[in-house]
Design a protein around this motif. Structure first.
Motif, PDB file in Angstrom:
ATOM      1  N   LYS A   1       0.840  -1.210   0.000  1.00 49.11           N
ATOM      2  CA  LYS A   1       0.000   0.000   0.000  1.00 49.11           C
ATOM      3  C   LYS A   1       0.876   1.262   0.000  1.00 49.11           C
ATOM      4  N   ALA A   2       1.916   1.256   0.831  1.00 46.92           N
ATOM      5  CA  ALA A   2       2.837   2.400   0.849  1.00 46.92           C
ATOM      6  C   ALA A   2       3.590   2.515  -0.475  1.00 46.92           C
ATOM      7  N   LEU A   3       3.893   1.381  -1.097  1.00 47.93           N
ATOM      8  CA  LEU A   3       4.588   1.402  -2.388  1.00 47.93           C
ATOM      9  C   LEU A   3       3.751   2.127  -3.438  1.00 47.93           C
ATOM     10  N   GLU A   4       2.446   1.946  -3.397  1.00 50.19           N
ATOM     11  CA  GLU A   4       1.567   2.672  -4.322  1.00 50.19           C
ATOM     12  C   GLU A   4       1.726   4.179  -4.136  1.00 50.19           C
ATOM     13  N   ALA A   5       1.749   4.630  -2.894  1.00 50.03           N
ATOM     14  CA  ALA A   5       1.917   6.059  -2.599  1.00 50.03           C
ATOM     15  C   ALA A   5       3.300   6.550  -3.035  1.00 50.03           C
ATOM     16  N   ILE A   6       4.316   5.711  -2.852  1.00 46.23           N
ATOM     17  CA  ILE A   6       5.679   6.060  -3.265  1.00 46.23           C
ATOM     18  C   ILE A   6       5.714   6.265  -4.777  1.00 46.23           C
ATOM     19  N   GLU A   7       5.135   5.330  -5.517  1.00 45.59           N
ATOM     20  CA  GLU A   7       5.132   5.427  -6.977  1.00 45.59           C
ATOM     21  C   GLU A   7       4.349   6.651  -7.442  1.00 45.59           C
ATOM     22  N   GLU A   8       3.243   6.930  -6.775  1.00 47.07           N
ATOM     23  CA  GLU A   8       2.416   8.076  -7.134  1.00 47.07           C
ATOM     24  C   GLU A   8       3.134   9.401  -6.870  1.00 47.07           C
ATOM     25  N   SER A   9       3.844   9.495  -5.739  1.00 47.58           N
ATOM     26  CA  SER A   9       4.523  10.752  -5.379  1.00 47.58           C
ATOM     27  C   SER A   9       5.870  10.913  -6.072  1.00 47.58           C
ATOM     28  N   GLY A  10       6.454   9.808  -6.538  1.00 50.94           N
ATOM     29  CA  GLY A  10       7.742   9.872  -7.226  1.00 50.94           C
ATOM     30  C   GLY A  10       8.948   9.667  -6.329  1.00 50.94           C
TER      31      GLY A  10
ATOM     32  N   VAL B   1      14.197   9.273  -1.327  1.00 53.46           N
ATOM     33  CA  VAL B   1      14.712   8.374  -2.353  1.00 53.46           C
ATOM     34  C   VAL B   1      13.800   8.474  -3.574  1.00 53.46           C
ATOM     35  N   PRO B   2      14.230   9.196  -4.623  1.00 50.11           N
ATOM     36  CA  PRO B   2      13.426   9.246  -5.845  1.00 50.11           C
ATOM     37  C   PRO B   2      13.251   7.837  -6.428  1.00 50.11           C
ATOM     38  N   VAL B   3      12.107   7.590  -7.041  1.00 46.15           N
ATOM     39  CA  VAL B   3      11.804   6.237  -7.531  1.00 46.15           C
ATOM     40  C   VAL B   3      12.806   5.742  -8.567  1.00 46.15           C
ATOM     41  N   LYS B   4      13.483   6.635  -9.260  1.00 48.84           N
ATOM     42  CA  LYS B   4      14.446   6.178 -10.265  1.00 48.84           C
ATOM     43  C   LYS B   4      15.603   5.386  -9.628  1.00 48.84           C
ATOM     44  N   TYR B   5      15.795   5.508  -8.313  1.00 42.20           N
ATOM     45  CA  TYR B   5      16.857   4.760  -7.631  1.00 42.20           C
ATOM     46  C   TYR B   5      16.368   3.442  -7.029  1.00 42.20           C
ATOM     47  N   ILE B   6      15.084   3.142  -7.179  1.00 43.36           N
ATOM     48  CA  ILE B   6      14.560   1.849  -6.721  1.00 43.36           C
ATOM     49  C   ILE B   6      14.842   0.833  -7.822  1.00 43.36           C
TER      50      ILE B   6
ATOM     51  N   SER C   1      11.354  -4.515   9.352  1.00 43.52           N
ATOM     52  CA  SER C   1      10.601  -3.260   9.258  1.00 43.52           C
ATOM     53  C   SER C   1       9.346  -3.441   8.421  1.00 43.52           C
ATOM     54  N   ALA C   2       9.456  -4.156   7.319  1.00 38.61           N
ATOM     55  CA  ALA C   2       8.321  -4.347   6.418  1.00 38.61           C
ATOM     56  C   ALA C   2       7.202  -5.151   7.068  1.00 38.61           C
ATOM     57  N   GLU C   3       7.560  -6.079   7.935  1.00 39.91           N
ATOM     58  CA  GLU C   3       6.580  -6.985   8.532  1.00 39.91           C
ATOM     59  C   GLU C   3       5.974  -6.466   9.828  1.00 39.91           C
ATOM     60  N   ARG C   4       6.268  -5.239  10.210  1.00 39.64           N
ATOM     61  CA  ARG C   4       5.821  -4.734  11.503  1.00 39.64           C
ATOM     62  C   ARG C   4       4.324  -4.447  11.565  1.00 39.64           C
ATOM     63  N   CYS C   5       3.678  -4.296  10.444  1.00 41.59           N
ATOM     64  CA  CYS C   5       2.236  -4.056  10.492  1.00 41.59           C
ATOM     65  C   CYS C   5       1.508  -5.181   9.756  1.00 41.59           C
ATOM     66  N   HIS C   6       0.212  -5.172   9.833  1.00 36.83           N
ATOM     67  CA  HIS C   6      -0.587  -6.268   9.295  1.00 36.83           C
ATOM     68  C   HIS C   6      -1.003  -6.007   7.849  1.00 36.83           C
ATOM     69  N   LYS C   7      -0.045  -5.625   7.046  1.00 43.26           N
ATOM     70  CA  LYS C   7      -0.285  -5.378   5.628  1.00 43.26           C
ATOM     71  C   LYS C   7       0.717  -6.203   4.833  1.00 43.26           C
ATOM     72  N   ILE C   8       0.592  -6.219   3.535  1.00 42.51           N
ATOM     73  CA  ILE C   8       1.481  -7.033   2.700  1.00 42.51           C
ATOM     74  C   ILE C   8       2.861  -6.366   2.656  1.00 42.51           C
ATOM     75  N   PRO C   9       3.884  -7.044   3.191  1.00 46.50           N
ATOM     76  CA  PRO C   9       5.226  -6.439   3.232  1.00 46.50           C
ATOM     77  C   PRO C   9       5.920  -6.468   1.874  1.00 46.50           C
ATOM     78  N   VAL C  10       6.781  -5.510   1.679  1.00 47.50           N
ATOM     79  CA  VAL C  10       7.626  -5.452   0.492  1.00 47.50           C
ATOM     80  C   VAL C  10       8.946  -4.799   0.889  1.00 47.50           C
ATOM     81  N   VAL C  11      10.026  -5.254   0.286  1.00 46.96           N
ATOM     82  CA  VAL C  11      11.336  -4.645   0.503  1.00 46.96           C
ATOM     83  C   VAL C  11      11.814  -4.081  -0.826  1.00 46.96           C
ATOM     84  N   LEU C  12      12.248  -2.829  -0.791  1.00 48.03           N
ATOM     85  CA  LEU C  12      12.727  -2.148  -1.987  1.00 48.03           C
ATOM     86  C   LEU C  12      14.251  -2.095  -1.974  1.00 48.03           C
ATOM     87  N   LYS C  13      14.847  -2.463  -3.081  1.00 45.59           N
ATOM     88  CA  LYS C  13      16.311  -2.402  -3.234  1.00 45.59           C
ATOM     89  C   LYS C  13      16.648  -1.027  -3.814  1.00 45.59           C
TER      90      LYS C  13
END
Length: 184
Positions: free
Chosen positions: A103-112, A172-177, A134-146
Motif C-alpha cells: 500500500k505504501a509502495l503505491e503512494a511512493i510510486e504516485e509521489s515519485g 529516495v526518488p523512484v528512479k533509484y529503486i 521493518s516491512a513486517e511490523r504491520c498487518h499489511k502485505i510487506p515489500v522490501v525495496l532495493k
C-alpha cells in the motif's frame, strides 16, 4: 514485554510528553525519569532490571545507554521535532534496502519518491533481513525495496548511518529503486 518495548519506542521516538520526559536535543532521557514516567503514566510496571533486559534483547539494537547507564535513547528518533539525529555521514554501500508495504509502495510510486514524512529521514538497511523486520511490523502485505544507494550518493544525495546501522537520507526518488521483493 514486547508491548512494553513498543511503548518505550513510542515514548523515545515519538511522544516523550506522554510520560513527561525531559529529552535533550540528541534524544537522551534520564533512566530514572523514564522508569518513573512509565510507572506513573501507563499501566506498565518498569524497573531497572526489566529495562536492562529489554535493551539487551532488542533484536534491532534500538536502545543505547550512556557510559554510566544513567541515560537512555533510541538510536533514531522518528518524529520529535527538536531532536537532532546523531548520524555519521559517509558513503553508503552499493545497495540499501527499505522495508515497507504494498500500500505504501503505491503512494511512493504516485509521489515519485520515498518521502521521510513526519520522520527525520528515510530509513534503510544494508542487511535485507533487517529491512524485512521493518516491512513486517504491520498487518499489511510487506515489500522490501532495493535502493541504488551508491548511485544516489554519486548524484549528490547525503547518507548518514546511526549507531545501530540504520542508513538515513532525506528522500529516495523512484528512479533509484532497482527492485521490489514481495517474499522472503
Amino acid at each position: 514485554m514486547n508491548e512494553l518495548s513498543k511503548y518505550l519506542c513510542l515514548l523515545l521516538r515519538h511522544q516523550p510528553e506522554k510520560a513527561e520526559l525531559d529529552m535533550d536535543s540528541h534524544d537522551w532521557v534520564s533512566v530514572k525519569q523514564l522508569i518513573d514516567g512509565v510507572n506513573r503514566h501507563s499501566s506498565y510496571k518498569l524497573n531497572r532490571e526489566l529495562l536492562e533486559q529489554i535493551v539487551a534483547e532488542d533484536n534491532k539494537g534500538r536502545y543505547r545507554y550512556d557510559e554510566k547507564h544513567e541515560k537512555i535513547k533510541c538510536c533514531q528518533v522518528h518524529s520529535v521535532s527538536w531532536v537532532e539525529p546523531e548520524l555519521e555521514y559517509c558513503e553508503p554501500p552499493e545497495f540499501l534496502y527499505h522495508g515497507t508495504t504494498t500500500k505504501a509502495l503505491e503512494a511512493i510510486e504516485e509521489s515519485g519518491a520515498i518521502k521521510k514524512m513526519a520522520r527525520h529521514a528515510v530509513h534503510m538497511q544494508a542487511d535485507i533481513s533487517k529491512a524485512w523486520q521493518s516491512a513486517e511490523r504491520c498487518h499489511k502485505i510487506p515489500v522490501v525495496l532495493k535502493i541504488a544507494a551508491s548511485e544516489m550518493n554519486k548524484d549528490g544525495y547525503r547518507f548518514g548511518v546511526t549507531e545501530n546501522e540504520v542508513w538515513c537520507t532525506e528522500e529516495v526518488p523512484v528512479k533509484y529503486i532497482c527492485d521490489s521483493v514481495y517474499t522472503k
